[in-house]
Motif scaffolding. Structure first.
Motif, PDB file in Angstrom:
ATOM      1  N   GLN A  36      -0.425 -11.222   1.301  1.00 52.72           N
ATOM      2  CA  GLN A  36      -0.509 -11.116   2.685  1.00 52.72           C
ATOM      3  C   GLN A  36      -1.003 -12.125   3.766  1.00 52.72           C
ATOM      4  O   GLN A  36      -0.760 -12.313   4.653  1.00 52.72           O
ATOM      5  CB  GLN A  36      -1.868  -9.881   2.869  1.00 52.72           C
ATOM      6  CG  GLN A  36      -1.321  -8.482   2.306  1.00 52.72           C
ATOM      7  CD  GLN A  36      -2.367  -7.470   2.425  1.00 52.72           C
ATOM      8  OE1 GLN A  36      -3.296  -7.722   2.919  1.00 52.72           O
ATOM      9  NE2 GLN A  36      -1.999  -6.304   2.089  1.00 52.72           N
ATOM     10  N   LYS A  71       1.811  -6.275   4.126  1.00 54.12           N
ATOM     11  CA  LYS A  71       1.165  -6.501   5.541  1.00 54.12           C
ATOM     12  C   LYS A  71       0.953  -7.943   5.931  1.00 54.12           C
ATOM     13  O   LYS A  71       1.084  -8.853   4.982  1.00 54.12           O
ATOM     14  CB  LYS A  71      -0.148  -5.876   5.376  1.00 54.12           C
ATOM     15  CG  LYS A  71      -0.264  -4.375   5.177  1.00 54.12           C
ATOM     16  CD  LYS A  71      -1.552  -3.795   5.393  1.00 54.12           C
ATOM     17  CE  LYS A  71      -1.591  -2.350   5.610  1.00 54.12           C
ATOM     18  NZ  LYS A  71      -1.389  -1.537   4.369  1.00 54.12           N
ATOM     19  N   SER A  80     -13.957  -0.408   3.620  1.00 60.61           N
ATOM     20  CA  SER A  80     -12.991  -1.505   3.038  1.00 60.61           C
ATOM     21  C   SER A  80     -12.920  -1.192   1.347  1.00 60.61           C
ATOM     22  O   SER A  80     -13.824  -1.386   0.730  1.00 60.61           O
ATOM     23  CB  SER A  80     -13.833  -2.750   3.351  1.00 60.61           C
ATOM     24  OG  SER A  80     -13.375  -3.830   2.312  1.00 60.61           O
ATOM     25  N   HIS A 111     -11.090  -2.380  -0.870  1.00 62.61           N
ATOM     26  CA  HIS A 111     -10.895  -3.545  -1.800  1.00 62.61           C
ATOM     27  C   HIS A 111     -12.090  -4.317  -2.126  1.00 62.61           C
ATOM     28  O   HIS A 111     -12.171  -5.338  -3.142  1.00 62.61           O
ATOM     29  CB  HIS A 111      -9.723  -4.327  -1.540  1.00 62.61           C
ATOM     30  CG  HIS A 111      -8.431  -3.671  -1.235  1.00 62.61           C
ATOM     31  ND1 HIS A 111      -7.824  -3.119  -2.391  1.00 62.61           N
ATOM     32  CD2 HIS A 111      -7.643  -3.452  -0.255  1.00 62.61           C
ATOM     33  CE1 HIS A 111      -6.714  -2.451  -2.121  1.00 62.61           C
ATOM     34  NE2 HIS A 111      -6.476  -2.687  -0.684  1.00 62.61           N
ATOM     35  N   LYS A 151     -13.887 -12.681  -3.406  1.00 61.38           N
ATOM     36  CA  LYS A 151     -14.081 -12.537  -2.080  1.00 61.38           C
ATOM     37  C   LYS A 151     -15.708 -12.417  -2.052  1.00 61.38           C
ATOM     38  O   LYS A 151     -16.429 -11.435  -2.033  1.00 61.38           O
ATOM     39  CB  LYS A 151     -13.630 -11.160  -1.508  1.00 61.38           C
ATOM     40  CG  LYS A 151     -13.908 -10.842   0.017  1.00 61.38           C
ATOM     41  CD  LYS A 151     -13.129  -9.525   0.248  1.00 61.38           C
ATOM     42  CE  LYS A 151     -13.446  -8.822   1.772  1.00 61.38           C
ATOM     43  NZ  LYS A 151     -12.835  -7.738   1.979  1.00 61.38           N
TER      44      LYS A 151
HETATM   45  N1  FAQ Z   1      -4.831  -7.497   9.416  1.00 68.43           N
HETATM   46  O1  FAQ Z   1     -10.224  -3.297   1.909  1.00 68.43           O
HETATM   47  P1  FAQ Z   1      -9.964  -4.244   2.972  1.00 68.43           P
HETATM   48  C1  FAQ Z   1      -4.761 -17.246   9.989  1.00 68.43           C
HETATM   49  C2  FAQ Z   1      -5.902  -4.260   5.204  1.00 68.43           C
HETATM   50  S1  FAQ Z   1      -4.778 -16.497   8.317  1.00 68.43           S
HETATM   51  C3  FAQ Z   1      -4.004  -6.533   8.746  1.00 68.43           C
HETATM   52  O2  FAQ Z   1     -11.153  -4.765   3.624  1.00 68.43           O
HETATM   53  P2  FAQ Z   1      -9.414  -6.847   1.689  1.00 68.43           P
HETATM   54  C4  FAQ Z   1      -4.294 -18.752  10.168  1.00 68.43           C
HETATM   55  C5  FAQ Z   1      -6.158  -4.661   3.919  1.00 68.43           C
HETATM   56  O3  FAQ Z   1      -5.048  -5.608   3.758  1.00 68.43           O
HETATM   57  C6  FAQ Z   1      -5.080 -14.637   8.782  1.00 68.43           C
HETATM   58  N2  FAQ Z   1      -4.544  -5.823   7.633  1.00 68.43           N
HETATM   59  O4  FAQ Z   1      -9.045  -5.202   2.626  1.00 68.43           O
HETATM   60  C7  FAQ Z   1      -3.681 -18.706  11.404  1.00 68.43           C
HETATM   61  C8  FAQ Z   1      -5.995  -3.264   3.267  1.00 68.43           C
HETATM   62  O5  FAQ Z   1      -4.795  -2.813   3.090  1.00 68.43           O
HETATM   63  P3  FAQ Z   1      -3.915  -2.790   1.808  1.00 68.43           P
HETATM   64  C9  FAQ Z   1      -5.037 -13.854   7.378  1.00 68.43           C
HETATM   65  C10 FAQ Z   1      -5.647  -5.970   7.328  1.00 68.43           C
HETATM   66  O6  FAQ Z   1      -8.350  -7.460   1.189  1.00 68.43           O
HETATM   67  C11 FAQ Z   1      -4.268 -18.951  12.588  1.00 68.43           C
HETATM   68  C12 FAQ Z   1      -6.814  -2.444   4.131  1.00 68.43           C
HETATM   69  O7  FAQ Z   1      -6.692  -3.151   5.591  1.00 68.43           O
HETATM   70  N3  FAQ Z   1      -6.013 -14.080   6.467  1.00 68.43           N
HETATM   71  O8  FAQ Z   1      -5.383 -16.415  10.814  1.00 68.43           O
HETATM   72  C13 FAQ Z   1      -6.633  -6.817   7.884  1.00 68.43           C
HETATM   73  O9  FAQ Z   1     -10.900  -6.403   0.856  1.00 68.43           O
HETATM   74  C14 FAQ Z   1      -3.687 -18.849  13.740  1.00 68.43           C
HETATM   75  C15 FAQ Z   1      -8.112  -2.195   3.957  1.00 68.43           C
HETATM   76  O10 FAQ Z   1      -9.132  -3.367   3.884  1.00 68.43           O
HETATM   77  C16 FAQ Z   1      -6.210 -13.679   5.414  1.00 68.43           C
HETATM   78  O11 FAQ Z   1      -5.476 -12.962   4.884  1.00 68.43           O
HETATM   79  C17 FAQ Z   1      -6.278  -7.420   9.116  1.00 68.43           C
HETATM   80  N4  FAQ Z   1      -7.211  -8.291   9.719  1.00 68.43           N
HETATM   81  O12 FAQ Z   1     -10.113  -7.690   3.000  1.00 68.43           O
HETATM   82  C18 FAQ Z   1      -2.408 -18.572  11.319  1.00 68.43           C
HETATM   83  C19 FAQ Z   1      -7.301 -14.431   4.480  1.00 68.43           C
HETATM   84  N5  FAQ Z   1      -7.895  -6.647   7.215  1.00 68.43           N
HETATM   85  O13 FAQ Z   1      -3.702  -4.146   1.255  1.00 68.43           O
HETATM   86  C20 FAQ Z   1      -1.632 -18.863  12.660  1.00 68.43           C
HETATM   87  C21 FAQ Z   1      -7.508 -13.858   3.047  1.00 68.43           C
HETATM   88  C22 FAQ Z   1      -7.881  -5.703   6.247  1.00 68.43           C
HETATM   89  O14 FAQ Z   1      -4.684  -1.746   1.003  1.00 68.43           O
HETATM   90  C23 FAQ Z   1      -2.380 -18.883  13.730  1.00 68.43           C
HETATM   91  N6  FAQ Z   1      -7.567 -12.276   2.951  1.00 68.43           N
HETATM   92  N7  FAQ Z   1      -6.577  -5.429   6.432  1.00 68.43           N
HETATM   93  O15 FAQ Z   1      -2.494  -1.929   2.140  1.00 68.43           O
HETATM   94  C24 FAQ Z   1      -8.963 -11.752   3.099  1.00 68.43           C
HETATM   95  O16 FAQ Z   1     -10.063 -12.481   3.415  1.00 68.43           O
HETATM   96  C25 FAQ Z   1      -8.945 -10.308   2.992  1.00 68.43           C
HETATM   97  O17 FAQ Z   1      -7.739  -9.759   2.473  1.00 68.43           O
HETATM   98  C26 FAQ Z   1      -9.301  -9.384   4.220  1.00 68.43           C
HETATM   99  C27 FAQ Z   1      -9.091  -8.142   4.175  1.00 68.43           C
HETATM  100  C28 FAQ Z   1     -10.547  -9.934   4.839  1.00 68.43           C
HETATM  101  C29 FAQ Z   1      -8.185  -9.982   5.519  1.00 68.43           C
END
Ligand code: FAQ
Length: 311
Positions: free
Chosen positions: A39, A105, A204, A206, A216
């Motif tokens: 993702q 996603k 949340s 996960h 995390k």
């Molecule tokens: N958007 O149980 P949790 C960037 C989903 S990089 C969409 O809390 P988790 C650089 C989540 O997947 C940005 N969906 O999930 C840049 C789960 O769905 P699922 C990306 C979201 O994993 C800058 C459901 O909600 N960064 O910006 C979002 O513990 C400028 C339940 O949520 C990362 O991916 C959201 N915001 O925490 C590029 C960092 N939030 O899979 C271009 C790594 C949650 O069950 C220009 N990821 N969901 O279907 C993380 O840190 C974590 O995965 C979170 C979510 C914090 C994003």
């Protein structure tokens, strides 16, 4: 036996050791990491689109060069992250297919339009700023290839933050029209930025398993607080208004209070119903189709195989 292996795995994480691809890991750890890194990779690739659209319209050549470099960086981050996810056994082609079909996603912030040049400034400052907060925390996590990729990504993102801040300051110190444009962009981006860190801890699903296995290190709400602590004073210093009448610092509990976003809307957007969700995917699908001949040529000439073997 499974219980013994699990106990040793958890003891390693408790000692602060990092897990490498060939080490034993529970299936659920592997599954969660693939989901999360995949993702994240999708978000970098789709995240290049809102700013990328503005490249032809950059107001000066200097801004255009910086924007081209930033957009190129974001796509590169996507590739680094797909590589990190591949170490867990899922081929990149499959991950890209799942992104294009809407099965996997990407961050909901990129489902919003970048309406004006000020949006480009706000994205580079506050979305990259949010990404740095998140990635600095995730880089202390337990899976080594992801942490290594993040270290390099954070280094590049800090240039994006400077580029974004410089654009924001230029607009904030500019004409009334420029200041109004910046305020309008902040007004539209505030809610998506608050949503960027994911649903509140109570929703949340996960977080418990990701925290338990050190993927995390801080929860969504903890990350949101770190972001607010860092950026709210800077936003106010620029003379901007934050569009949340309930935003205030609660001295007693040492935390920012804010209006909870509409989390039903959040869950609807991440199911593919954001203002630009379908258009972003359509653009990615078109780009993928247009690049098909290159992939086919690489396969036909054997270059793709050589690259796979060298990797
Ligand atoms: N958007 O149980 P949790 C960037 C989903 S990089 C969409 O809390 P988790 C650089 C989540 O997947 C940005 N969906 O999930 C840049 C789960 O769905 P699922 C990306 C979201 O994993 C800058 C459901 O909600 N960064 O910006 C979002 O513990 C400028 C339940 O949520 C990362 O991916 C959201 N915001 O925490 C590029 C960092 N939030 O899979 C271009 C790594 C949650 O069950 C220009 N990821 N969901 O279907 C993380 O840190 C974590 O995965 C979170 C979510 C914090 C994003």
């Amino acid at each position: 036996r499974y219980e013994e292996k699990l106990a040793e795995f958890e003891a390693r994480i408790a000692r602060g050791e990092k897990i490498e691809p060939d080490d034993w890991m529970p299936d659920e750890y592997r599954r969660q990491l693939i989901r999360l890194i995949q993702q994240h990779a999708n978000s970098e690739v789709i995240g290049a689109l809102p700013e990328g659209t503005w490249i032809p319209y950059a107001p000066t050549f200097k801004r255009k060069k910086a924007l081209v470099a930033k957009v190129q960086d974001e796509v590169g981050h996507g590739l680094m992250l797909y590589r990190a996810a591949e170490t867990l056994g899922k081929p990149r082609e499959e991950m890209i297919e799942e992104m294009l079909s809407g099965k996997s996603k990407w961050s909901l912030v990129f489902a919003y339009p970048a309406e004006t040049w000020a949006d480009v400034a706000i994205i580079a400052w506050l979305i990259d700023g949010g990404a740095i907060v998140n990635q600095t925390i995730m880089a202390t996590g337990s899976y080594a290839p992801y942490c290594r990729a993040l270290k390099r990504i954070i280094y590049e993102e800090s240039f994006h933050l400077k580029h974004g801040f410089d654009m924001v300051v230029t607009l904030a110190e500019g004409t009334k029209r420029q200041r109004d444009m910046l305020q309008d962009a902040l007004n539209r981006w505030w809610e998506p930025i608050i949503m960027f860190f994911g649903p509140p801890d109570t929703l949340s699903k996960h977080t418990p398993v990701l925290k338990r296995w050190g993927v995390k290190p801080k929860t969504n709400d903890e990350q949101r607080q770190i972001f607010l602590r860092k950026f709210v004073p800077q936003i106010l210093d620029l003379g901007l208004t934050i569009p949340d009448p309930n935003l205030r610092y609660d001295e007693e509990n040492d935390r920012w209070l804010y209006t909870e976003p509409d989390w039903d809307k959040f869950f609807d957007i991440i199911r593919g119903n954001g203002p630009m969700s379908k258009e972003r995917l359509a653009v990615r699908r078109l780009a993928h189709e247009e690049g098909r001949w290159v992939r086919e040529a690489l396969e036909a000439t054997g270059i793709a195989r050589q690259l796979r073997e060298a990797a």
